[in-house]
Enzyme design. Structure first.
Site, PDB file in Angstrom:
ATOM      1  N   GLN A 144       2.447   4.514  -3.882  1.00 32.34           N
ATOM      2  CA  GLN A 144       3.336   4.704  -4.062  1.00 32.34           C
ATOM      3  C   GLN A 144       3.269   6.515  -3.643  1.00 32.34           C
ATOM      4  O   GLN A 144       4.242   7.257  -3.320  1.00 32.34           O
ATOM      5  CB  GLN A 144       4.719   4.722  -4.997  1.00 32.34           C
ATOM      6  CG  GLN A 144       5.515   3.041  -4.934  1.00 32.34           C
ATOM      7  CD  GLN A 144       6.032   2.561  -5.347  1.00 32.34           C
ATOM      8  OE1 GLN A 144       5.795   2.528  -6.894  1.00 32.34           O
ATOM      9  NE2 GLN A 144       7.993   2.260  -4.855  1.00 32.34           N
TER      10      GLN A 144
ATOM     11  N   ASN B 187       3.069  -4.359 -13.759  1.00 34.76           N
ATOM     12  CA  ASN B 187       4.288  -4.202 -13.742  1.00 34.76           C
ATOM     13  C   ASN B 187       5.602  -5.338 -13.364  1.00 34.76           C
ATOM     14  O   ASN B 187       4.622  -5.707 -12.348  1.00 34.76           O
ATOM     15  CB  ASN B 187       4.653  -2.863 -12.877  1.00 34.76           C
ATOM     16  CG  ASN B 187       6.210  -2.255 -12.709  1.00 34.76           C
ATOM     17  OD1 ASN B 187       6.588  -1.639 -13.480  1.00 34.76           O
ATOM     18  ND2 ASN B 187       5.729  -2.213 -11.357  1.00 34.76           N
ATOM     19  N   GLU B 188       6.351  -5.557 -14.402  1.00 40.75           N
ATOM     20  CA  GLU B 188       7.512  -6.394 -13.734  1.00 40.75           C
ATOM     21  C   GLU B 188       6.669  -7.513 -13.638  1.00 40.75           C
ATOM     22  O   GLU B 188       6.890  -8.185 -11.990  1.00 40.75           O
ATOM     23  CB  GLU B 188       7.952  -5.841 -12.069  1.00 40.75           C
ATOM     24  CG  GLU B 188       8.914  -4.371 -12.633  1.00 40.75           C
ATOM     25  CD  GLU B 188      10.043  -3.938 -11.363  1.00 40.75           C
ATOM     26  OE1 GLU B 188       9.964  -4.345 -10.597  1.00 40.75           O
ATOM     27  OE2 GLU B 188      10.975  -2.897 -11.586  1.00 40.75           O
TER      28      GLU B 188
HETATM   29  C1  GCO Z   1       9.834  -0.923 -10.224  1.00 39.48           C
HETATM   30  C2  GCO Z   1       9.668  -0.686  -8.274  1.00 39.48           C
HETATM   31  C3  GCO Z   1       9.363   1.027  -8.463  1.00 39.48           C
HETATM   32  C4  GCO Z   1      10.041   0.964  -7.427  1.00 39.48           C
HETATM   33  C5  GCO Z   1      10.999   1.194  -8.567  1.00 39.48           C
HETATM   34  C6  GCO Z   1      12.389   1.805  -7.202  1.00 39.48           C
HETATM   35  O1  GCO Z   1       8.756  -1.192 -10.916  1.00 39.48           O
HETATM   36  O2  GCO Z   1      10.554  -2.031  -9.600  1.00 39.48           O
HETATM   37  O3  GCO Z   1       7.512  -0.695  -9.857  1.00 39.48           O
HETATM   38  O4  GCO Z   1       7.984   0.585  -7.950  1.00 39.48           O
HETATM   39  O5  GCO Z   1      10.320   2.230  -6.417  1.00 39.48           O
HETATM   40  O6  GCO Z   1      11.922   0.087  -8.813  1.00 39.48           O
HETATM   41  O7  GCO Z   1      13.117   0.364  -6.890  1.00 39.48           O
END
Ligand code: GCO
Length: 426
Positions: free
Chosen positions: A19, A157-158
């Protein structure tokens, strides 16, 4: 009751490699962004050139009084070919960590933030069981190279977002033709097309969790004392009367399974933006009269308190807010969002929850995936034609909170944003 955040609390902002870095050409997203008739609003391009400008960017964050920085290492750079690692890329991330430490910022590093190397996708990506081992091999390598400098590692992540995408957002059938064309461009079969965000089946979930577990073991084998966790996207899932059973079922599938899988970790990274309401027939849209953010989410900053409590209830582990923030053009609303959100984090601490840190999403306006550069989550604006950074008033406000470790003492910052020269800001 103390209105201070605890000593040693981590105050930071977060970014993700793809990003912000720019020209991340060896990853799957780059290919998808450049397909004819792509679903991406625009390609990531130079992004905010954080790959080269990290020294100034890190100095800027330190100057704002933060004591930590969460960023991600790009797998596609570190392992550009299956089994071949780039020492130059690893050295780059080591320099980033050293720069953080030289400025008093503790590095919290994510090993996978949505993007993957192209070669991984051609081999079945996140629906292929072998990906877990490959991810662990990469995690070991990164830890060998940077581990001594890290405050904590977020493996993936997530972990739950592919499942959320499949169950909530792609239910009406995703753009099949896009997926078919992307599969071809990435040398995958359409049946085995599984970039991270597309790995929404139960099999994908299991591969992702196995990758986390194997990576955690590999990291611990290198550095037993390094705290390791995953991060999870947690909206505050609320039930309207009669909607409890549906909400509970969805919450089980979308959050609880992942929290259970994290129980042996050192911490859980909680990432919250808003709430979602459930009725007897399933998810409901935003409530009438509630302000919406740029993303179409409800302005609901108190959600972070609810999700921290849920993560605590499910795991009993130390928690970190690894992302929290708002996409808005109105920086006054951003400030208001952070004010309420931080009050609700403080209330959790006062109730005895072990919250170790707070990372605002995001340090800079950046590439918001399919939506391109239109949504603005940053505390710092970036003019991408000059790469000039401009500190927003909300950043000044959060900086006061971080320095005082107290929400109450931060006054509203009304002054105009501060422009920071493109070539250094001193
Ligand atoms: C996340 C996303 C981010 C997004 C953010 C905003 O981890 O959710 O990694 O990369 O940019 O959530 O939508």
């Amino acid at each position: 009751m103390s209105d201070q955040f605890p000593q040693g609390f981590l105050w930071g902002t977060a970014t993700a490699a793809h990003q912000v870095e720019g020209n991340n050409t060896n990853c799957d997203f780059w290919v998808m962004e450049h397909l004819p008739d792509t679903v991406f609003a625009e390609p990531s391009g130079d992004a905010i050139d954080h790959y080269h400008r990290y020294p100034e960017d890190i100095a800027l964050l330190a100057d704002l009084g933060f004591n930590s920085y969460r960023f991600s290492v790009e797998w596609a750079r570190v392992e550009p070919e299956n089994g071949r690692f780039s020492t130059a890329a690893l050295d780059h991330y080591r320099r980033m960590c050293e720069t953080c430490l030289a400025h008093g910022l503790k590095p919290v590093v994510t090993y996978h933030h949505f993007t993957s190397p192209r070669w991984l996708i051609s081999q079945g990506g996140w629906e292929n069981g072998e990906t877990a081992e490959k991810f662990a091999r990469y995690a070991a390598k990164v830890t060998q190279h940077l581990g001594d400098l890290l405050e904590a590692v977020c493996t993936i992540n997530e972990v739950n977002i592919p499942r959320m995408a499949a169950m909530l957002w792609m239910t009406g059938g995703s753009d099949d033709s896009f997926a078919r064309r992307a599969a071809q461009a990435l040398h995958a079969t359409p049946e085995q097309f599984a970039p991270f965000l597309f790995a929404g089946t139960a099999q994908g979930r299991d591969v992702i969790l196995a990758a986390h577990h194997q990576a955690r073991a590999a990291i611990k084998a290198e550095r037993p004392s390094l705290p390791v966790g995953l991060t999870i996207a947690m909206s505050d899932m609320q039930a309207l009367p009669g909607g409890e059973a549906v909400r509970d079922q969805m919450r089980w599938e979308l959050q609880d399974v992942f929290l259970e899988a994290a129980r042996e970790d050192d911490f859980v990274g909680v990432q919250t933006y808003s709430r979602d309401r459930y009725g007897p027939d399933g998810p409901l849209g935003p409530e009438e009269g509630v302000e919406l953010t740029q993303m179409g989410y409800e302005f609901w900053p108190q959600a972070i308190g609810a999700t921290l409590r849920r993560a605590h209830e499910m795991t009993g582990l130390p928690l970190m807010v690894t992302e929290n923030g708002i996409g808005t053009k109105d920086d006054g609303r951003r400030l208001a969002y952070y004010q309420t959100a931080l009050q609700s984090v403080l209330a959790c601490l006062q109730d005895g929850l072990d919250v170790r840190g707070y990372f605002a999403w995001s340090a800079f306006d950046n590439f918001e995936w399919m939506l391109g550069y239109e949504p603005t989550f940053g505390l710092i604006a970036v003019d991408r034609s000059t790469q000039q950074r401009t500190i927003k008033p909300s950043a000044r406000w959060l900086s006061q909170v971080a320095q005082a470790s107290q929400v109450a003492q931060a006054s509203q910052v009304a002054q105009a944003s501060l422009i920071v020269g493109a070539n250094g800001w001193g």
